[in-house]
Design an enzyme around this catalytic site. Structure first.
Site, PDB file in Angstrom:
ATOM      1  N   MET A 128      -4.449  22.398  15.523  1.00  0.00           N
ATOM      2  CA  MET A 128      -3.341  23.217  15.024  1.00  0.00           C
ATOM      3  C   MET A 128      -2.578  22.469  13.935  1.00  0.00           C
ATOM      4  SD  MET A 128      -1.932  25.426  18.189  1.00  0.00           S
ATOM      5  CE  MET A 128      -0.865  24.181  18.892  1.00  0.00           C
ATOM      6  N   GLY A 129      -3.148  21.379  13.424  1.00  0.00           N
ATOM      7  CA  GLY A 129      -2.467  20.632  12.366  1.00  0.00           C
ATOM      8  C   GLY A 129      -1.339  19.770  12.902  1.00  0.00           C
ATOM      9  N   LEU A 167      -1.071  16.645  12.239  1.00  0.00           N
ATOM     10  CA  LEU A 167      -2.062  15.709  12.787  1.00  0.00           C
ATOM     11  C   LEU A 167      -1.459  14.345  13.093  1.00  0.00           C
ATOM     12  CD1 LEU A 167      -5.008  16.617  10.382  1.00  0.00           C
ATOM     13  CD2 LEU A 167      -4.527  17.545  12.664  1.00  0.00           C
ATOM     14  N   HIS A 195      -5.579  13.336  16.983  1.00  0.00           N
ATOM     15  CA  HIS A 195      -6.524  14.120  16.178  1.00  0.00           C
ATOM     16  C   HIS A 195      -7.465  13.197  15.398  1.00  0.00           C
ATOM     17  CE1 HIS A 195      -2.898  16.901  16.272  1.00  0.00           C
ATOM     18  NE2 HIS A 195      -3.840  17.709  16.726  1.00  0.00           N
ATOM     19  N   GLN A 226      -2.143  32.124  21.104  1.00  0.00           N
ATOM     20  CA  GLN A 226      -2.039  31.218  22.256  1.00  0.00           C
ATOM     21  C   GLN A 226      -0.599  30.785  22.517  1.00  0.00           C
ATOM     22  OE1 GLN A 226      -4.700  28.223  20.349  1.00  0.00           O
ATOM     23  NE2 GLN A 226      -3.280  26.700  21.156  1.00  0.00           N
ATOM     24  N   GLN A 250      -8.940  14.834  25.840  1.00  0.00           N
ATOM     25  CA  GLN A 250      -8.686  14.832  27.278  1.00  0.00           C
ATOM     26  C   GLN A 250      -7.214  15.124  27.589  1.00  0.00           C
ATOM     27  OE1 GLN A 250     -10.625  14.736  29.927  1.00  0.00           O
ATOM     28  NE2 GLN A 250      -8.887  14.624  31.366  1.00  0.00           N
ATOM     29  N   GLN A 287      -7.581  22.772  29.246  1.00  0.00           N
ATOM     30  CA  GLN A 287      -8.274  23.364  28.095  1.00  0.00           C
ATOM     31  C   GLN A 287      -9.742  22.933  28.089  1.00  0.00           C
ATOM     32  OE1 GLN A 287      -6.524  23.826  24.046  1.00  0.00           O
ATOM     33  NE2 GLN A 287      -7.639  21.953  23.601  1.00  0.00           N
ATOM     34  N   VAL A 309      -5.151   9.487  23.295  1.00  0.00           N
ATOM     35  CA  VAL A 309      -4.554   8.393  22.511  1.00  0.00           C
ATOM     36  C   VAL A 309      -3.059   8.356  22.817  1.00  0.00           C
ATOM     37  CG1 VAL A 309      -4.111   7.524  20.187  1.00  0.00           C
ATOM     38  CG2 VAL A 309      -6.288   8.626  20.719  1.00  0.00           C
ATOM     39  N   ARG A 327       4.022  17.931  19.324  1.00  0.00           N
ATOM     40  CA  ARG A 327       5.332  18.361  19.813  1.00  0.00           C
ATOM     41  C   ARG A 327       6.255  17.181  20.136  1.00  0.00           C
ATOM     42  NH1 ARG A 327       2.148  23.061  22.294  1.00  0.00           N
ATOM     43  NH2 ARG A 327       3.078  24.909  21.349  1.00  0.00           N
TER      44      ARG A 327
HETATM   45  N1  ATP Z   1      -3.070  12.218  22.221  1.00  0.00           N
HETATM   46  C1  ATP Z   1      -4.253  12.812  22.054  1.00  0.00           C
HETATM   47  N2  ATP Z   1      -5.389  12.134  22.276  1.00  0.00           N
HETATM   48  C2  ATP Z   1      -6.597  12.738  22.123  1.00  0.00           C
HETATM   49  N3  ATP Z   1      -6.754  14.019  21.740  1.00  0.00           N
HETATM   50  C3  ATP Z   1      -5.648  14.741  21.495  1.00  0.00           C
HETATM   51  C4  ATP Z   1      -4.348  14.183  21.641  1.00  0.00           C
HETATM   52  N4  ATP Z   1      -3.438  15.145  21.328  1.00  0.00           N
HETATM   53  C5  ATP Z   1      -4.142  16.245  21.028  1.00  0.00           C
HETATM   54  N5  ATP Z   1      -5.467  16.016  21.115  1.00  0.00           N
HETATM   55  C6  ATP Z   1      -6.542  16.985  20.915  1.00  0.00           C
HETATM   56  O1  ATP Z   1      -6.530  17.463  19.594  1.00  0.00           O
HETATM   57  C7  ATP Z   1      -7.019  18.807  19.583  1.00  0.00           C
HETATM   58  C8  ATP Z   1      -6.053  19.671  18.829  1.00  0.00           C
HETATM   59  O2  ATP Z   1      -4.838  19.723  19.550  1.00  0.00           O
HETATM   60  P1  ATP Z   1      -3.490  20.246  18.950  1.00  0.00           P
HETATM   61  O3  ATP Z   1      -3.646  20.494  17.504  1.00  0.00           O
HETATM   62  O4  ATP Z   1      -2.946  21.292  19.829  1.00  0.00           O
HETATM   63  O5  ATP Z   1      -2.558  18.934  19.030  1.00  0.00           O
HETATM   64  P2  ATP Z   1      -1.437  18.574  20.065  1.00  0.00           P
HETATM   65  O6  ATP Z   1      -0.929  17.234  19.747  1.00  0.00           O
HETATM   66  O7  ATP Z   1      -1.967  18.892  21.418  1.00  0.00           O
HETATM   67  O8  ATP Z   1      -0.299  19.564  19.702  1.00  0.00           O
HETATM   68  P3  ATP Z   1       0.657  20.257  20.747  1.00  0.00           P
HETATM   69  O9  ATP Z   1       1.175  19.216  21.659  1.00  0.00           O
HETATM   70  O10 ATP Z   1       1.674  20.878  19.898  1.00  0.00           O
HETATM   71  O11 ATP Z   1      -0.216  21.259  21.441  1.00  0.00           O
HETATM   72  C9  ATP Z   1      -7.172  19.217  21.048  1.00  0.00           C
HETATM   73  O12 ATP Z   1      -8.523  19.106  21.424  1.00  0.00           O
HETATM   74  C10 ATP Z   1      -6.316  18.203  21.760  1.00  0.00           C
HETATM   75  O13 ATP Z   1      -6.724  17.982  23.093  1.00  0.00           O
HETATM   76 MG    MG Z   2      -2.112  21.054  21.735  1.00  0.00          MG
END
Ligand code: ATP
Ligand code: MG
Length: 260
Positions: free
Chosen positions: A11-12, A14, A18, A42, A129, A134, A157, A168
Site C-alpha cells: 500500500m506504499g 514504504l 517492504h 479493505q 509475517q 493475512q 522487520v 501506520r
Molecule cells: N515490518 C514488516 N516486516 C516485514 N514485512 C512487512 C512489515 N510491514 C509490512 N510488511 C509487509 O509488507 C506488505 C505490504 O504491507 P502494507 O503496505 O500494508 O504495509 P504496512 O506497514 O503493513 O502498513 P499498515 O500498517 O498501514 O497496514 C505486506 O505483505 C506486509 O505484511
Molecule cells: Mg499493512
C-alpha cells in the site's frame, strides 16, 4: 521477460519491512514487480483510507534503489469501475482476530490480491509475517483457487526496540512511539514462559495481557494464542503456535505476532 517473476503487493508509504520483501524478491527472481495501491475495499467505514500516507516520490526512489523492475500504481477507479461486483471471500479463518475488529477487511485483501495474481501471473508473491492472518488467508485462497504461484513469507522487520515496522507507525507521537514497544515486550514475555516450559495457552495470553496493561497509553483490541492455519484459539500450546495481538495507541492501531 524470462525467469521467475516476483510480485510484492504493498500500500506504499514504504519502510524497511517492504524493502526486505523487495530485496528478497530481487535475490530470487529474474524480474521484480511492486504494486502500490491503497485498496479502498479493505478499509472499514471509520478507518484511515483518506488520510493514509501516500509519499509517492519517496516510494519510487526507494524502489528504484532496490532494483525493482516494474512499479504499478493504479487509480482506484480503474480497479473498481462503476458496475464492479465481484469479491473473493475466504470463509471462517477471516472471522476471528483482525476479522472481528475489521469486518470486510480480508474480503478486500483477498479480492485485490486475486486480481494482482491474475493480472501479473507472478511465479512468486511476497508477503510479510507481520500480517500473520493475512498470510493464512492468502495461502488458503491460493490453495483453494489453484493460483499457480508460490507464496513467500518474509520475517517481520523491527525497529531496534522491537516495534514491528509499519506505515501506520507514522501516526504515533514521540511518547506513543516509545509506548509502542510494549507489543513486542508482551510477545517476548510470553515466549520466555513458553521456552521455560509453559504450555497452557491461557497462561500465555495472561502474560501478554499483563505486560500490555503496564503501558497506560496502550489499549488492547485482542490478544491471541492460536493455531497458525485455522486461527482458532488454543488451550494447549504446541510448536508453531501463533501469538498475536492488536493494540490501539493514540490514533494508531498496531498489530504484531510471533510464532513459537
Ligand atoms: N515490518 C514488516 N516486516 C516485514 N514485512 C512487512 C512489515 N510491514 C509490512 N510488511 C509487509 O509488507 C506488505 C505490504 O504491507 P502494507 O503496505 O500494508 O504495509 P504496512 O506497514 O503493513 O502498513 P499498515 O500498517 O498501514 O497496514 C505486506 O505483505 C506486509 O505484511
Ligand atoms: Mg499493512
Amino acid at each position: 521477460m524470462e525467469g521467475p517473476f516476483g510480485l510484492v503487493p504493498t500500500m506504499g508509504a514504504l519502510h524497511a519491512g517492504h524493502a526486505s520483501l523487495v530485496s528478497r524478491a530481487r535475490s530470487e527472481c529474474r524480474s521484480v514487480g511492486v504494486s502500490i495501491f491503497v485498496n479502498p475495499s479493505q478499509f472499514g467505514p471509520g478507518e484511515d483510507y483518506k488520510s493514509y500516507p501516500r509519499p509517492v516520490e519517496r516510494d519510487l526512489a526507494l524502489l528504484e534503489s532496490l532494483g525493482a523492475d516494474v512499479v504499478w500504481m493504479p487509480r482506484p477507479e480503474s480497479i473498481y469501475p462503476p458496475g464492479y461486483r465481484t469479491w473473493v471471500e475466504v470463509a471462517e479463518i477471516t472471522e476471528p482476530l483482525e476479522g472481528q475488529s475489521r469486518p470486510g477487511h480480508f474480503r478486500g485483501v483477498a479480492t485485490i490480491v486475486a486480481r494482482l495474481l491474475n493480472s501479473f501471473t507472478p511465479d512468486r508473491a511476497y508477503f510479510g509475517q507481520k500480517d500473520a492472518q493475512q498470510v493464512a488467508v492468502l495461502r488458503r485462497m491460493v490453495r483453494d483457487l489453484d493460483f499457480p504461484v508460490e507464496v513467500v513469507v518474509c520475517p517481520t522487520v523491527r525497529e531496534p526496540d522491537g516495534l514491528a515496522m509499519s506505515s501506520r507507525n507514522a501516526y504515533l507521537n514521540p511518547e506513543e512511539r516509545k509506548a509502542a514497544a510494549v507489543l513486542y515486550r508482551a510477545l517476548t514475555a510470553a515466549k520466555e514462559k513458553y521456552d521455560q516450559g509453559e504450555r497452557n495457552a491461557e497462561s500465555l495470553r495472561s502474560t501478554m495481557r499483563a505486560v500490555l496493561r503496564s503501558e497506560p497509553l496502550a489499549s488492547e483490541q485482542y490478544i491471541s494464542a492460536a493455531d497458525p492455519e485455522s486461527l482458532q484459539e488454543l488451550e494447549t500450546i504446541g510448536r508453531g503456535a501463533l501469538l498475536s495481538m492488536a493494540v490501539r495507541i493514540g490514533k494508531a492501531r498496531l498489530i504484531d505476532n510471533i510464532v513459537l
